[in-house]
Structures are given as structure tokens and as C-alpha cells.
Design a protein around this motif. Structure first.
Motif, mmCIF file in Angstrom:
data_model
loop_
_atom_site.group_PDB
_atom_site.id
_atom_site.type_symbol
_atom_site.label_atom_id
_atom_site.label_comp_id
_atom_site.label_asym_id
_atom_site.label_seq_id
_atom_site.Cartn_x
_atom_site.Cartn_y
_atom_site.Cartn_z
ATOM 1 N N LEU A 27 0.785 -1.216 0.000
ATOM 2 C CA LEU A 27 0.000 0.000 0.000
ATOM 3 C C LEU A 27 0.826 1.279 0.000
ATOM 4 O O LEU A 27 0.313 2.338 -0.298
ATOM 5 C CB LEU A 27 -0.935 0.015 1.217
ATOM 6 N N ALA A 28 2.100 1.230 0.378
ATOM 7 C CA ALA A 28 2.899 2.443 0.413
ATOM 8 C C ALA A 28 4.355 2.075 0.558
ATOM 9 O O ALA A 28 4.699 0.990 1.015
ATOM 10 C CB ALA A 28 2.465 3.326 1.577
ATOM 11 N N ARG A 85 -3.417 7.166 -1.072
ATOM 12 C CA ARG A 85 -3.593 5.755 -1.457
ATOM 13 C C ARG A 85 -4.973 5.531 -2.074
ATOM 14 O O ARG A 85 -5.117 4.794 -3.058
ATOM 15 C CB ARG A 85 -3.411 4.857 -0.233
#
Length: 451
Positions: free
Chosen positions: A14-15, A233
Motif C-alpha cells: 500500500l505504500a 492511497r
């Protein structure tokens, strides 16, 4: 044990800063999912507790299976009628105000069920209760899409929707005790049941008003870097949906979004799936206490404990399937496989004569239905985002709720005219076979690359 809103390290795509992503989602999960889950648990109890109340109410008020089936189902007609308007109003007023309003009005009307005296008052109050509660469930599904990225949305929805089976656990455990208050303070046991189980909704409406933020931008408990990470996101998800031909509606008017979403064939197909699946489950669940009691001869307390045990197994299945479908990024195989298992279980229940085999088959049907819900309920958000998701989720839920009207009426007719509960439950297998076929068609139309 995995906490609400948390992914393990291997799943964090996600990151670049995985610790920031973990911290942000963990905080959102703990702040939002338990509260929303408790709210839905109360909502489901207030719509479905008539299944236990009927054990006394039908006798006291001389309701036959047809009257009861129509009254159980008419809730879903008004719910379906108000579904889309309610989600559009949620967009206008914000989640905090609108969800609190929904809970307050449904709590008052759920308590008013204790004043039912005739078929007409039964139908009227169930209809009004459906109007009051309309929009809560699709509103929460849309709300969760504002907080949790695609890679963990099935888990987020599954952890929220665990309230569905757990509400059956709680109903099963307390219904017998509430019904045993028959005669206290001049009230029947079923009146106590309606009154006591309605009060939490009124209390929780105040909690929601004071604690629920409208979205990440309004969450005072979130640090600036957490908020920035989450919003960035979610923008990535929205951009990916638009690149793949999905819809968001971020820059369009309400009418344009509405028409665009309603012309999307995948929305209609998932709605048909939910109509068949949820409608069939309600057909069974609203008669489940009576079916189990007739098969076993057990007391209300023992039947309640049986339903509670089945629901606990369903809750476990829901969590496991939601987690694994996100992990392997595959929703359709689980939805189809579990629909087929539900169909087989209902078919067996309609053919066997041994009570224990029928109970096992019906229990397996319930567990497999529960387990399918995480991936099923998140499927539409793989190709819808933003206002389009709010409209699409409401449209899908509108069709599913119409199934909630048809299902109990079908079961009432089957019990009264069509050969009893075995015919009713056995025929539900056809609906689940059709539901599996519909999801296969959705997958052929490319519901999303990650389905």
C-alpha cells in the motif's frame, strides 16, 4: 488474531512506508469498524427478531404463516424504495448525521412493534421500520470504501459484517430469556423482546453523532501524515478504477452519476446475485427457529443456542474467507464455490427425513452463506468509486432487499400451501445455483482484474 483494519507485513503493497500504512489502517480499523459493526448487529436484530417473537406472537394474535410471511417481507419493500434516496442524502448531509438519524428513527419504530394488535398494524409498522432503516447498510459499505484501499476492502467489510452472524448469536442467547418474561408488567414475552432489543439503537444514535467522522479529512484522531497517506492511497485506487473503465462520478452531477451507474450491466448482475442469495437466506432465517423447533422438539432456549452456535461458525468462516480472498486477490472463486455449497446443503435438507441430517445441512447452508459475504459485498467496489460507488452499492442493495420481501413470502406460501418447510428449503437450492451462474457471468464481463 488479525486486528480490525490491519494487514500483515507480507500484504502491505500500500505504500513505500509500510509502517505508516500499517499504523494508519490499524487506527482507522479500531476507531470505525467496532462501532459500525455493533450498530449493524443492533439493526439486524431489530429487523429479524420477529423470527423469535413469532413463536408467541403468531399464537397470541392468531397470525397464520401467510400473514407472518407478508409482514416479515413487507419491511424490505419500503427499505428497497428508500435505498437510493437515502444514500444520496448521505452524500449531502454526511455519514455522521445521516447514520445517526437512521438509527434513532429505526430504534423508535422497532420499539413500537410491541403495540402490534392486528395484521394491518403489523404490516404498517414493518413497512415504516423498513423506511427508517433504509440506507444504513449500503451507506456503511460506501463509507468503508472511503477509508480502506482495495487490497483489504474484503477484510474491512468482512470484519464489519461479522455483526450479521453475531447478531444471530446474541438473538439466540437472549430471545428465550426475553420471551420468558411473558406476563411481567402486563406485557407479553414478545413485547418485551421488541422493547428491549430496540433500546440500543436509540443509545447508539447518540454515540454515532458524537464519534463518527464523515471521512478521513474530518478525523481529528488521525495525524496529518496518516491522513495524507490514506487520501493519496485512495486516490491511486480511484485512478486505477477509471483507467480500467470503471466509474467514479467525482466530477459529475447527481443525475449524470445515477444514469451512468444504472446503465452499468455489472451493477444489475451483482444486484440479481444479491436478490437470489439474500432473498433465499431471509426465506430460511425468518422461519429457522420454527423449523428447528419442529424438527427437534427442543425448547426456545435450546433452539436459540443451536442458532447461536451455527452463527459463530459462520462468523469464523466470514473472517477466514474475507482475509484469504484479499490475500490471493480473488473474490469470484469464493463467491461461486460457496454459493454452490449453499445450494447443495439446502437441497439435502429438503430430501432427508432424519432430523439431525436436516439440521447439519441447514447449518452448513448458513455457514457457507455467511462465509461468502466479505468478497461478495466488496465486489462492486472493484469497478466503482466515489459517488458512483454510493449509487451503485445502493442500487445493488435495493435489488437484494427486494429479495428479502420475496423470500419470506415464498416460505410462508410453501409452509401454508406448498408442502411444508422441506419443500421451501429444498427449493432454495435452485436460487443459489442461479446465483453462482450470475457471478460467473459477471466475471466474464471483467468485473475487475483483481476479482
Amino acid at each position: 488474531m488479525v486486528l480490525p483494519g490491519v494487514t500483515d507485513s507480507a500484504e502491505l503493497h500500500l505504500a513505500s512506508d509500510s509502517s505508516l500504512g500499517q499504523r494508519t489502517l490499524r487506527k482507522a480499523g479500531w476507531r470505525l469498524i467496532p462501532l459500525l459493526s455493533v450498530c449493524y448487529m443492533v439493526a439486524f436484530m431489530d429487523r429479524a427478531n420477529i423470527s423469535f417473537a413469532a413463536l408467541q406472537m403468531n399464537r397470541d394474535l392468531h397470525f397464520n404463516a401467510g400473514i407472518y410471511g407478508f409482514g416479515a417481507g413487507v419491511f424490505f419493500l419500503s427499505y428497497a424504495m428508500c435505498e437510493l434516496p437515502s444514500n444520496l442524502l448521505l452524500l449531502k448531509f454526511g455519514a455522521r448525521r445521516w447514520i445517526a438519524r437512521i438509527m434513532l428513527t429505526w430504534g423508535v419504530l422497532a420499539a413500537a412493534m410491541m403495540f402490534v394488535r392486528s395484521p394491518l398494524s403489523f404490516y404498517a409498522l414493518r413497512f415504516l421500520l423498513g423506511m427508517a432503516e433504509a440506507g444504513f447498510f449500503p451507506g456503511v459499505l460506501y463509507y468503508l470504501s472511503l477509508w480502506f484501499p482495495q487490497e483489504m476492502r474484503s477484510r474491512a467489510i468482512g470484519r464489519f459484517y461479522i455483526a450479521f452472524p453475531l447478531s444471530n448469536v446474541l438473538m439466540g442467547l437472549i430471545a428465550g430469556s426475553l420471551l420468558s418474561l411473558n406476563g411481567r408488567l402486563g406485557l407479553k414475552g414478545w413485547q418485551w423482546l421488541f422493547l428491549v432489543e430496540a433500546l440500543p439503537a436509540i443509545v447508539l444514535s447518540v454515540v454515532v453523532w458524537n464519534m463518527l467522522p464523515d471521512g478521513p479529512a474530518d478525523a481529528k484522531w488521525m495525524e496529518p501524515e496518516e491522513r495524507a497517506w490514506l487520501l493519496a492511497r485512495l486516490r491511486e485506487d480511484a485512478a486505477a478504477i477509471e483507467r480500467s473503465g470503471g466509474k467514479s462520478g467525482h466530477h459529475a452531477g447527481v443525475l449524470s452519476v445515477l444514469l451512468s451507474v444504472l446503465k452499468e450491466p455489472r451493477v444489475a448482475l451483482i444486484g440479481v446475485y444479491m436478490f437470489l442469495s439474500l432473498g433465499s437466506y431471509y426465506a430460511f432465517s425468518f422461519s429457522a427457529p420454527a423449523i428447528y423447533q419442529a424438527a427437534t422438539g427442543w425448547s426456545t432456549n435450546r433452539v436459540g443456542a443451536l442458532i447461536a452456535g451455527i452463527a459463530l461458525a459462520g462468523a469464523a468462516g466470514m473472517l477466514i474467507v474475507s482475509w484469504h480472498s484479499d490475500r490471493i486477490r480473488a473474490k469470484v472463486p469464493y463467491i461461486v464455490g460457496l454459493s454452490l455449497l449453499t445450494a447443495m446443503s439446502f437441497a439435502v435438507s429438503g430430501m432427508v427425513r432424519q432430523p439431525w441430517v436436516m439440521i447439519v445441512a441447514l447449518g452448513l447452508a448458513s455457514v457457507s452463506y455467511y462465509a461468502s459475504q466479505g468478497p461478495a459485498l466488496s465486489l462492486s467496489t472493484t469497478f466503482l468509486d466515489g459517488p458512483a460507488a454510493a449509487v451503485g452499492i445502493a442500487a445493488i442493495n435495493m435489488l437484494s432487499i427486494i429479495g428479502g420481501f420475496v423470500g419470506p413470502n415464498w416460505m410462508g406460501w410453501a409452509i401454508q400451501h406448498g408442502g411444508g418447510t422441506r419443500v421451501g428449503t429444498g427449493m432454495l437450492s435452485i436460487a443459489y445455483l442461479m446465483a453462482a451462474l450470475v457471478i460467473l457471468i459477471v466475471s466474464r464481463k471483467g468485473a475487475a482484474a483483481r476479482c
